[in-house]
Design a protein around this motif. Structure first.
Motif, PDB file in Angstrom:
ATOM      1  N   ASP A 160       0.888  -1.140   0.054  1.00  0.00           N
ATOM      2  CA  ASP A 160      -0.155   0.091  -0.021  1.00  0.00           C
ATOM      3  C   ASP A 160       0.770   1.276  -0.124  1.00  0.00           C
ATOM      4  O   ASP A 160       0.446   2.408   0.305  1.00  0.00           O
ATOM      5  CB  ASP A 160      -0.926   0.034   1.266  1.00  0.00           C
ATOM      6  CG  ASP A 160      -0.165   0.069   2.530  1.00  0.00           C
ATOM      7  OD1 ASP A 160       0.941  -0.497   2.538  1.00  0.00           O
ATOM      8  OD2 ASP A 160      -1.088   0.318   3.533  1.00  0.00           O
ATOM      9  N   GLU A 161       2.131   1.222  -0.230  1.00  0.00           N
ATOM     10  CA  GLU A 161       2.957   2.377  -0.548  1.00  0.00           C
ATOM     11  C   GLU A 161       2.331   3.303  -1.527  1.00  0.00           C
ATOM     12  O   GLU A 161       2.495   4.634  -1.584  1.00  0.00           O
ATOM     13  CB  GLU A 161       4.399   1.926  -0.550  1.00  0.00           C
ATOM     14  CG  GLU A 161       4.953   1.466   0.602  1.00  0.00           C
ATOM     15  CD  GLU A 161       6.264   1.285   0.382  1.00  0.00           C
ATOM     16  OE1 GLU A 161       7.215   2.097   0.022  1.00  0.00           O
ATOM     17  OE2 GLU A 161       6.863   0.034   0.827  1.00  0.00           O
ATOM     18  N   TYR A 162       2.028   2.617  -2.610  1.00  0.00           N
ATOM     19  CA  TYR A 162       1.513   3.630  -3.698  1.00  0.00           C
ATOM     20  C   TYR A 162       0.256   2.902  -4.275  1.00  0.00           C
ATOM     21  O   TYR A 162      -0.254   2.056  -3.690  1.00  0.00           O
ATOM     22  CB  TYR A 162       2.522   3.291  -5.017  1.00  0.00           C
ATOM     23  CG  TYR A 162       3.902   3.622  -4.628  1.00  0.00           C
ATOM     24  CD1 TYR A 162       4.457   4.593  -4.681  1.00  0.00           C
ATOM     25  CD2 TYR A 162       4.928   2.474  -4.245  1.00  0.00           C
ATOM     26  CE1 TYR A 162       5.701   5.300  -4.420  1.00  0.00           C
ATOM     27  CE2 TYR A 162       6.301   3.000  -4.063  1.00  0.00           C
ATOM     28  CZ  TYR A 162       6.853   4.080  -3.921  1.00  0.00           C
ATOM     29  OH  TYR A 162       7.898   4.520  -3.480  1.00  0.00           O
ATOM     30  N   GLN A 163      -0.445   3.701  -5.081  1.00  0.00           N
ATOM     31  CA  GLN A 163      -1.798   3.493  -5.651  1.00  0.00           C
ATOM     32  C   GLN A 163      -1.859   2.161  -6.028  1.00  0.00           C
ATOM     33  O   GLN A 163      -2.841   1.418  -5.992  1.00  0.00           O
ATOM     34  CB  GLN A 163      -2.315   4.573  -6.467  1.00  0.00           C
ATOM     35  CG  GLN A 163      -3.861   4.335  -6.510  1.00  0.00           C
ATOM     36  CD  GLN A 163      -4.508   5.640  -7.430  1.00  0.00           C
ATOM     37  OE1 GLN A 163      -3.577   6.660  -7.610  1.00  0.00           O
ATOM     38  NE2 GLN A 163      -5.622   5.267  -7.569  1.00  0.00           N
ATOM     39  N   THR A 164      -0.774   1.747  -6.891  1.00  0.00           N
ATOM     40  CA  THR A 164      -0.774   0.326  -7.603  1.00  0.00           C
ATOM     41  C   THR A 164       0.818  -0.195  -7.367  1.00  0.00           C
ATOM     42  O   THR A 164       1.595   0.598  -7.129  1.00  0.00           O
ATOM     43  CB  THR A 164      -1.063   0.542  -9.284  1.00  0.00           C
ATOM     44  OG1 THR A 164      -0.049   1.575  -9.808  1.00  0.00           O
ATOM     45  CG2 THR A 164      -2.528   0.858  -9.320  1.00  0.00           C
ATOM     46  N   THR A 165       0.673  -1.483  -7.390  1.00  0.00           N
ATOM     47  CA  THR A 165       1.938  -2.282  -7.369  1.00  0.00           C
ATOM     48  C   THR A 165       2.285  -3.087  -8.402  1.00  0.00           C
ATOM     49  O   THR A 165       1.400  -3.927  -8.832  1.00  0.00           O
ATOM     50  CB  THR A 165       2.115  -3.055  -6.022  1.00  0.00           C
ATOM     51  OG1 THR A 165       1.789  -2.001  -4.907  1.00  0.00           O
ATOM     52  CG2 THR A 165       3.448  -3.444  -5.902  1.00  0.00           C
ATOM     53  N   LEU A 166       3.400  -3.227  -9.279  1.00  0.00           N
ATOM     54  CA  LEU A 166       3.767  -3.918 -10.182  1.00  0.00           C
ATOM     55  C   LEU A 166       4.891  -4.727  -9.470  1.00  0.00           C
ATOM     56  O   LEU A 166       5.789  -4.250  -9.196  1.00  0.00           O
ATOM     57  CB  LEU A 166       4.021  -3.143 -11.563  1.00  0.00           C
ATOM     58  CG  LEU A 166       4.691  -4.040 -12.583  1.00  0.00           C
ATOM     59  CD1 LEU A 166       3.492  -5.128 -13.437  1.00  0.00           C
ATOM     60  CD2 LEU A 166       5.096  -3.140 -13.614  1.00  0.00           C
ATOM     61  N   VAL A 167       4.792  -6.046  -9.826  1.00  0.00           N
ATOM     62  CA  VAL A 167       5.853  -6.812  -9.210  1.00  0.00           C
ATOM     63  C   VAL A 167       6.634  -7.502 -10.707  1.00  0.00           C
ATOM     64  O   VAL A 167       5.940  -8.114 -11.279  1.00  0.00           O
ATOM     65  CB  VAL A 167       5.417  -8.024  -8.650  1.00  0.00           C
ATOM     66  CG1 VAL A 167       6.478  -8.931  -8.090  1.00  0.00           C
ATOM     67  CG2 VAL A 167       4.453  -7.602  -6.976  1.00  0.00           C
ATOM     68  N   LEU A 168       7.852  -7.230 -10.788  1.00  0.00           N
ATOM     69  CA  LEU A 168       8.586  -7.563 -11.864  1.00  0.00           C
ATOM     70  C   LEU A 168       9.831  -8.271 -11.312  1.00  0.00           C
ATOM     71  O   LEU A 168      10.449  -7.837 -10.276  1.00  0.00           O
ATOM     72  CB  LEU A 168       9.124  -6.560 -12.582  1.00  0.00           C
ATOM     73  CG  LEU A 168       8.213  -5.680 -13.286  1.00  0.00           C
ATOM     74  CD1 LEU A 168       8.854  -4.289 -13.851  1.00  0.00           C
ATOM     75  CD2 LEU A 168       7.688  -6.247 -14.259  1.00  0.00           C
TER      76      LEU A 168
END
Length: 141
Positions: free
Chosen positions: A25-33
């Motif tokens: 929840d640090e950012y509005q969306t989270t992308l995991v790469l």
């Protein structure tokens, strides 16, 4: 809508006996790469195991336990829906299944199957199949 805030796990698959924690929840969306073997699918297994008692990939539950430590698999998933905060803790060897709503332990008088049904029907409002088809986008599926 389910808003995930944190997931942490230990002794899950190749993860060791110290918690791996992902803040969601640090950012509005989270992308995991990440590269192959970096742990992206392990995170999905942790999320599904924490909420539904089974991994995202089609592995037997016993195979989710770290093969070196062979015990103390534990997953914690924190999320909120509306104004209520939830925390689900689940583990194997020893078996653990706890639900907290706003830091208050939910009575566990019922058997595990009924407790899981309460989580799916009254909190998440979706079963495993719906969750994996609607909420999780894995490259294998």
């Amino acid at each position: 809508m389910i808003n995930f805030t944190k997931i942490r796990w230990k002794n899950l698959l190749s993860s060791g006996n110290t918690f791996t924690e992902i803040q969601l929840d640090e950012y509005q969306t989270t992308l995991v790469l990440g590269e192959n073997g970096a742990g992206k699918s392990t995170m999905l297994d942790a999320l599904c195991f924490g909420l539904y008692g089974r991994g995202f990939r089609n592995l037997k539950k016993e195979l989710l336990i770290n093969s070196v430590n062979e015990k103390n698999l534990e997953v914690e998933v924190e999320f909120y829906i509306g104004k209520k905060n939830y925390k689900v803790i689940r583990g194997i060897k020893p078996n653990i299944f706890q639900i907290y709503i706003d830091d208050v332990f939910v009575n566990q008088d019922a058997n595990v199957r009924d407790y899981q049904e309460q989580l799916e029907k009254h909190i998440l409002k979706m079963n495993y199949r719906s969750f994996t088809q609607v909420c999780i986008l894995g490259s294998a599926n």
